[in-house]
Write a protein that holds these residues in place. Sequence first.
Motif, PDB file in Angstrom:
ATOM      1  N   ILE A 126       0.846  -1.205   0.000  1.00 32.17           N
ATOM      2  CA  ILE A 126       0.000   0.000   0.000  1.00 32.17           C
ATOM      3  C   ILE A 126       0.879   1.252   0.000  1.00 32.17           C
ATOM      4  N   LYS A 127       1.940   1.253   0.802  1.00 32.23           N
ATOM      5  CA  LYS A 127       2.855   2.398   0.849  1.00 32.23           C
ATOM      6  C   LYS A 127       3.491   2.631  -0.518  1.00 32.23           C
ATOM      7  N   SER A 128       3.930   1.543  -1.130  1.00 32.78           N
ATOM      8  CA  SER A 128       4.570   1.659  -2.448  1.00 32.78           C
ATOM      9  C   SER A 128       3.593   2.179  -3.488  1.00 32.78           C
ATOM     10  N   ARG A 129       2.368   1.637  -3.483  1.00 34.08           N
ATOM     11  CA  ARG A 129       1.346   2.097  -4.425  1.00 34.08           C
ATOM     12  C   ARG A 129       1.008   3.570  -4.201  1.00 34.08           C
ATOM     13  N   LEU A 130       0.981   3.980  -2.951  1.00 30.54           N
ATOM     14  CA  LEU A 130       0.664   5.369  -2.628  1.00 30.54           C
ATOM     15  C   LEU A 130       1.727   6.304  -3.188  1.00 30.54           C
ATOM     16  N   ILE A 131       2.996   5.917  -3.053  1.00 33.75           N
ATOM     17  CA  ILE A 131       4.092   6.725  -3.617  1.00 33.75           C
ATOM     18  C   ILE A 131       3.939   6.819  -5.127  1.00 33.75           C
ATOM     19  N   TYR A 132       3.620   5.683  -5.767  1.00 37.06           N
ATOM     20  CA  TYR A 132       3.467   5.694  -7.225  1.00 37.06           C
ATOM     21  C   TYR A 132       2.305   6.590  -7.650  1.00 37.06           C
ATOM     22  N   ILE A 133       1.165   6.498  -6.961  1.00 38.71           N
ATOM     23  CA  ILE A 133      -0.014   7.299  -7.332  1.00 38.71           C
ATOM     24  C   ILE A 133       0.273   8.788  -7.169  1.00 38.71           C
ATOM     25  N   ILE A 134       0.936   9.158  -6.062  1.00 36.14           N
ATOM     26  CA  ILE A 134       1.282  10.570  -5.847  1.00 36.14           C
ATOM     27  C   ILE A 134       2.207  11.049  -6.963  1.00 36.14           C
ATOM     28  N   ASN A 135       3.217  10.236  -7.279  1.00 36.32           N
ATOM     29  CA  ASN A 135       4.138  10.601  -8.370  1.00 36.32           C
ATOM     30  C   ASN A 135       3.408  10.695  -9.705  1.00 36.32           C
ATOM     31  N   PHE A 136       2.483   9.756  -9.945  1.00 40.78           N
ATOM     32  CA  PHE A 136       1.737   9.743 -11.204  1.00 40.78           C
ATOM     33  C   PHE A 136       0.934  11.024 -11.368  1.00 40.78           C
ATOM     34  N   LEU A 137       0.219  11.415 -10.325  1.00 40.43           N
ATOM     35  CA  LEU A 137      -0.597  12.632 -10.388  1.00 40.43           C
ATOM     36  C   LEU A 137       0.286  13.873 -10.484  1.00 40.43           C
TER      37      LEU A 137
END
Length: 407
Positions: free
Chosen positions: A38-49
């Motif tokens: 979840i932490k890793s996905r959250l970092i990716y989503i923030i970076n994506f946006l």
Amino acid sequence: MEDLNSNHINGSIKKMNFILLCSGLIVQGKKLTQIKKIKSRLIYIINFLWLNSDLLGAICWFIDGIKNGKTFVEVTYIAPCITFSFLANFKAIFIIYYEDNIRDLINDLLELEDRDKKIDVKRDGLRNDALNFLHLILKSSFVLNLVLIIAFTIGPFIVIATIYIKTKEVDLLLPFLIKYPFDSHDIRYWPFVYVHQFWSVAIVLVNICGADHLLYICCTHLRVQFSLLQYDLSNIVNKNSYLSNHDLGLVETELVELIKWHQALIKLSNKLEVIYSKSTLYNFISSSVLICLTGFNVVAIQNVAIAFMFLVFLSASLLQIYLLCFFGDLLMNSTMEVRDAVYNCKWYYLNAKIRKNLIIVHSRAQEPCKLTAFGFSDVNLRAFMSILSSSWSYFALLKTVYNPVKN
């Protein structure tokens, strides 16, 4: 003797831990806990946006620039950055999409490495030479991308300082031409926008580095496995005379294991092809345009600081596609060298049954395991030369069409 565990693929992946942490991509053999995932996905989503908000603004600026009659240099200024950003998105998305395949690939490579318990100076030399070269490439690539980030960060400050020295006026500039719903050159917003664009550059580079470095690692470890297979095949007969029935039985048993090893490596190479073929297709399509436009900016932009930024950008673009083709070429050649190992294994001392098995291995090795751009083109140095040729053709055409307004 060097600890064999240090040669495992996980040891190579640890070399890129910082990049993976920043990108939010998951690349490892064992399954992550739910919290870490979840932490890793959250970092990716923030970076994506974060990245794509700037990418959307860049596309809007590009469209408005064409509509409003911006100069050709201004329009092409942002085009390479848009192309590179799309490349970063594609690479990161496919790494996440094929996450299970990557985990299986890493685990299978680990299993092959754990099976290798032979102690031999030459075999260790083959492994260590390949891994030392890999780690040198990873460090060099990281340093160049770090220079690229610094160049795009410092470049505008140099231009601001130059303008101030000449005119005594402060003209707040940004690394990229991006349209915002507010005045980005207002001193109240300018620092935030500058930091935002800086991190967008970092996201692009860590996404591309994360995906590419994983490819380099997998290609190198597959190459090591193929090299060890070649070595064992070449030395399957260690006598210079016809063998006894007992010796022939031992050779046949070992050959069966080597054939299974060869089949496993072919499957792993095909799995790597599935993971990277789609993103590589876009990489190949975009590289000719990217190199052409970036080279044009280096030549056409009069400001030395900005031109230097694009010169570093051009170097990074060339290195990125070259290394992609280089490691694809290494993998292809290492698979084809198996046939030479079969031919050099003193097969003439063996009986007819074993020779037939060797002929089958030799025939299969004629068809190389390779990476492709979704089947349209092989990933090798010949493809790199084709990309350079196309880039030069586009560049020459662009220089011919472009007619700068003279004062």
